[in-house]
Design a protein around this motif. Structure first.
Motif, short mmCIF file in Angstrom:
data_model
loop_
_atom_site.label_atom_id
_atom_site.label_comp_id
_atom_site.label_asym_id
_atom_site.label_seq_id
_atom_site.Cartn_x
_atom_site.Cartn_y
_atom_site.Cartn_z
N GLU A 196 0.83 -1.21 0.00
CA GLU A 196 0.00 0.00 0.00
C GLU A 196 0.86 1.25 0.00
OE1 GLU A 196 -2.49 -0.55 3.40
OE2 GLU A 196 -3.99 -1.72 2.32
N TYR B 176 2.27 1.65 -3.48
CA TYR B 176 1.21 2.13 -4.38
C TYR B 176 1.07 3.65 -4.28
CZ TYR B 176 -3.47 2.93 -6.29
OH TYR B 176 -4.52 3.41 -7.01
N TYR C 129 -7.97 -1.79 -7.28
CA TYR C 129 -6.96 -1.59 -6.23
C TYR C 129 -6.43 -2.93 -5.73
CZ TYR C 129 -4.82 0.05 -1.88
OH TYR C 129 -3.95 0.32 -0.86
#
Length: 685
Positions: free
Chosen positions: A125, A128, A153
C-alpha cells in the motif's frame, strides 16, 4: 424630365427574421430566469452555498477504579502522554501518508512492536501511494474498464513485485507504522497513534508543530496501574489495548451500546464482569463542517465522566498474607518432606464470609521447581476441578439423613468393604464400630460406603458378594450435593466458572468412591460455598467479589457516594433439618478438636475454636511415555468460630505425593485462620 427611382433596400429574408426573434426570446427567458434566481430564490441558493452540517464524536474517559473492602486501591489509572489522530471527513490515504511523513520527524515508532506489525500488504500500500502512476500501468486498459475501483486496487496490490519492497529504510517503515495506526481512525473520531513510551521530548515536539500536522494532537491518555503488583491481578483482569479495540466476536454487542471500534474494554476478570460500570460516560463533541468537509466550529455537548468505582469484598492485606503463606508452605513441603515429589506444583484456597458470601481472599499459586519461582493463578479456584476426598463427607452424611439411608446415631462396623470383582475399599485404618459423629471425626470411608449402598437400592451387602446398585443413585447423590453447591454453578460474579467434572462410569465401586469425594471433581469455590452452607446452618449463599459500586468524585480522589450495593443472596436452603445440620456441625467440630480428630493436632489448642473436615484423595498421574504414578490430593475445609461463624475457607494442594506425614493442608488452613483473626484484631484496635 423624368426622375430616376431611388434604389430600395432588399427586405431581410423571412427565415432570418425568425432566427433573430428566437434569439431574442432565448435572451429574454435567460434574463427572466436570472431575475428569478436573484430576486426570488437568491437567499435559498446562498444558504445552500453556506450550508454546514453537524457531526458528533465521543471522547473516551478513564475507567473506574477498584478498591478493596478497606478502601485500599487495587486498580487505578496512570496518566501518560499520547499522540492521537482525528481525520476530517473525506480524508484520503494520500493525505494520511503526507501527515505520517511529517509526524515521523517528531516521534519514533521503533519500539513496542509497531515495526514488527508491518505486513507485506502495508508495504504494498505504501509503494502504491508513492508510485501511483506506475502502479496503474500494472493493469491493461481492458482490465481497468472491466473492474470497479475496489477490484482495481486489490488486483494492483496483487501484482506489485515483492522485490520492490525489500529496500525500505527504517524511517520509511516508521512512516508505514504511523499510517497503519491512522488508517484505523474513523472520521472525527480520535485514534491513538502512539501512547506507549511517548517521551516528554516527543510530546513537546509534536505539540509545537500541530499547525502543520492536520488532525494530529498531543494529549494525555491513561493506563491501568496496580499498586499491589501481581497480587489479585489474575482476578482483576485486563482490558484491550487501543489498537485491539472491542473484540471482533462481540462487535455487534458493543457497537449497539455506544462503543467505538477502537474503545478499550474489559476482556477478562472483573474488568470484563463490571465493564458497564467501569467504562464511564464519554464526552460528546459536536463538529460543524462546511460543504467542503472542513471543520468550522466545535462544541462540547456532553462532558465526559470517568467510570464508576468498584469496591470489592476482598481484604488485600489478608490476600497478601495468604499468598505468601501458600508459597512458603509449598516450598517447605518440597524441601523437607521426603514423600512430597516434584509433582506438587500448585495450591488453591478461597476464604469467605459464610453468612454473606463476601469473598475475603482467593489465592492460587503455581510453583516452577526449575526456576524456584511462583506465579499467580488465582482464577484456578474457579475453573480447576479436583477430587477433594473426605472433605465432602459432611454432605454425604446429610444426604444419608435426608434419603433415609441412615438416622442420627446410626452405627456401622468399619473393617473394610469387599465387593466381588473389585479391590477391597477401606478407611485409612480399621476403626471398628463408629457412629455418624465418629465417622466424621475419624474420617471413616466405610461409613460413607454404607450410606451409598443403602441409597443405591435394596441393602444387600455381603463381603465379597456382588451388590445391586440402582444407577439412578448417582444422580440422587449428586442432587443432594448440588444443594450445597457441589457440581453446579456457585453463581459467583465472574465471567466464567467451571462446575467441575462428573464421572460417567456407573459402577458400584465408583458410587462408593463418589461418597468419599474420590470420583467427581469440584472447584475450590464450590467447596467454599459447601462448607459455608454447613457453617451458617444450611443456607447456600451466592459468593461475590463486588461489595458496592461508587459514583466517582469530581476531584478523583477517594470514594464517592454508593451507586449500587451487593446484598446477601440466599440461593437455596438445604432440605435437611436444623437438628441434622447441627449434628454434622458437631462432627466437624470434633474433627478439629476431638481426641481422635484428623485435624486436632493442628487446631485443638487454637483460640478461635474452629471446625471443618480434612480430605485426601488418591490420584494417578499419567505421563506421556505411558508411566503412571500414584499421588494424593490433600484438602481442607473449615470455619470459625464454631458457635458463631464469621469466616469459612476451602483449600486444596494437588499431588503432594504419598506421605502420611504430609500436613501441608493443615498448616495452610491454620495459617489462614491465624491471618484472618490477626487482621480482625488489628481492625478492632
Amino acid at each position: 424630365m423624368l426622375k430616376k427611382n431611388k434604389k430600395r433596400k432588399a427586405p431581410l429574408p423571412f427565415r432570418l427574421n425568425i432566427l433573430f426573434f428566437a434569439v431574442f426570446l432565448l435572451f429574454s427567458v435567460l434574463v427572466l430566469q436570472l431575475g428569478v434566481v436573484q430576486i426570488l430564490n437568491g437567499d435559498a441558493y446562498q444558504a445552500e452555498i453556506d450550508r454546514t452540517t453537524s457531526d458528533y464524536t465521543k471522547v473516551p474517559v478513564p475507567r473506574g477504579k477498584m478498591y478493596d473492602r478497606n478502601g485500599n486501591l487495587i486498580v487505578g489509572n496512570d496518566a501518560e502522554y499520547s499522540i492521537t489522530y482525528t481525520p476530517e471527513k473525506g480524508t484520503q490515504p494520500a493525505d494520511r501518508l503526507e501527515t505520517a511523513e511529517k509526524l515521523v520527524d517528531y516521534i519514533s515508532m521503533d519500539a513496542d512492536n509497531y515495526l514488527d506489525s508491518i505486513t507485506t500488504r502495508d508495504k504494498k500500500e505504501y509503494w502504491y501511494l508513492k508510485n501511483t502512476e506506475k502502479a496503474k500501468d500494472l493493469l491493461s486498459k481492458k482490465e481497468k474498464n472491466d473492474l470497479d475501483n475496489g477490484e482495481t486496487y486489490t488486483e494492483i496490490l496483487k501484482r506489485i513485485d515483492e522485490d520492490n519492497l525489500d529496500d525500505y529504510s527504517e524511517r520509511q517503515l516508521e512512516v508505514m507504522a504511523i499510517k497503519k495506526e491512522m488508517d484505523k481512525a474513523m472520521a472525527l473520531t480520535p485514534q491513538v497513534i502512539k501512547n506507549n513510551n511517548v517521551t516528554a521530548k516527543e510530546f513537546a515536539r509534536v505539540s509545537a508543530h500541530l499547525d502543520n500536522l492536520g488532525g494530529v494532537n498531543a494529549t494525555t491518555d491513561w493506563d491501568r496501574k496496580y499498586p499491589y503488583d501481581e497480587t489479585f491481578r489474575d482476578f482483576a483482569g485486563s482490558i484491550t489495548s487501543q489498537s485491539q479495540g472491542i473484540p471482533k466476536a462481540k462487535e455487534d454487542y458493543y457497537l449497539t451500546r455506544g462503543y467505538s471500534r477502537n474503545d478499550r474494554v474489559g476482556n477478562s476478570g472483573l474488568e470484563e464482569q463490571y465493564e458497564s460500570a467501569l467504562r464511564g460516560r464519554k464526552g460528546k463533541i459536536e463538529y460543524t463542517t462546511d460543504s467542503s468537509g472542513d471543520i468550522v466550529d466545535s462544541d462540547t455537548v456532553v462532558e465526559g465522566k470517568r467510570g464508576k468505582d468498584l469496591v470489592l469484598t476482598v481484604d488485600m492485606e489478608l490476600q497478601k498474607k495468604i499468598d505468601k503463606l501458600m508459597r512458603s508452605e509449598m516450598k517447605t513441603a518440597v524441601r523437607n518432606q521426603p514423600g512430597v515429589n516434584k509433582e506438587l506444583k500448585k495450591a488453591m484456597a478461597v476464604v469467605m464470609d459464610p453468612n454473606t458470601g463476601d469473598i475475603l481472599a482467593a489465592s492460587g499459586q503455581r510453583y516452577n521447581h526449575e526456576k524456584n519461582e511462583f506465579s499467580d493463578i488465582g482464577t484456578a479456584t474457579l475453573y480447576d476441578g479436583n477430587p477433594f476426598g473426605s472433605s465432602v463427607k459432611g454432605a454425604t452424611v446429610l444426604a444419608g439423613y435426608q434419603s433415609g439411608a441412615i438416622e442420627p446415631g446410626q452405627t456401622f462396623y468399619d473393617d473394610g468393604i469387599k465387593i466381588k470383582g473389585s479391590q477391597e475399599k477401606s478407611s485409612w485404618k480399621d476403626l471398628g464400630m463408629v457412629n455418624d459423629l465418629q465417622a466424621l471425626e475419624q474420617s471413616s470411608n466405610v461409613y460413607m460406603f454404607h450410606i451409598a449402598m443403602r441409597m443405591g437400592g435394596e441393602y444387600n451387602y455381603q463381603r465379597n458378594k456382588a451388590i445391586d446398585i440402582d444407577y439412578d443413585t448417582f444422580d440422587q447423590l449428586r442432587n443432594y450435593y448440588a444443594q450445597f453447591g457441589l457440581g453446579v454453578p456457585t453463581g459467583v460474579d465472574f465471567p466464567y466458572e467451571s462446575t467441575g467434572y462428573e464421572g460417567s462410569n456407573p459402577l458400584a465401586g465408583n458410587l462408593l468412591d463418589m461418597a468419599i469425594g474420590q470420583y467427581d471433581n469440584y472447584t475450590t469455590m464450590q467447596m467454599a460455598q459447601y462448607v459455608s452452607t454447613i457453617a451458617n446452618g444450611g443456607y447456600r449463599v451466592r459468593p461475590h467479589f463486588m461489595k458496592n459500586i461508587r459514583n466517582p468524585l469530581p476531584h478523583d480522589e477517594g470514594l464517592g457516594p454508593v451507586y449500587k450495593s451487593k446484598n446477601t443472596e440466599v440461593m437455596n436452603r438445604i432440605q435437611m433439618s436444623d437438628s441434622e445440620i447441627s449434628r454434622v456441625q458437631k462432627g466437624f467440630h470434633r474433627v478439629f478438636n476431638g481426641s481422635e480428630g484428623t485435624a486436632a493436632r493442628q487446631f485443638a489448642d487454637q483460640p478461635y475454636d474452629a471446625a471443618g473436615k480434612t480430605g485426601t484423595a488418591e490420584y494417578d498421574i499419567y505421563y506421556p511415555n505411558g508411566d503412571r504414578k500414584k499421588t494424593d490430593n490433600t484438602a481442607l475445609v473449615g470455619y470459625a468460630p464454631y458457635d458463631d461463624p464469621e469466616v469459612a475457607f476451602a483449600l486444596i494442594v494437588p499431588h503432594v505425593g504419598k506421605n502420611d506425614d504430609s500436613d501441608i493442608n493443615l498448616k495452610i488452613g491454620d495459617g489462614i485462620l491465624d491471618a484472618y483473626f490477626e487482621e480482625d484484631h488489628e481492625d478492632n484496635d
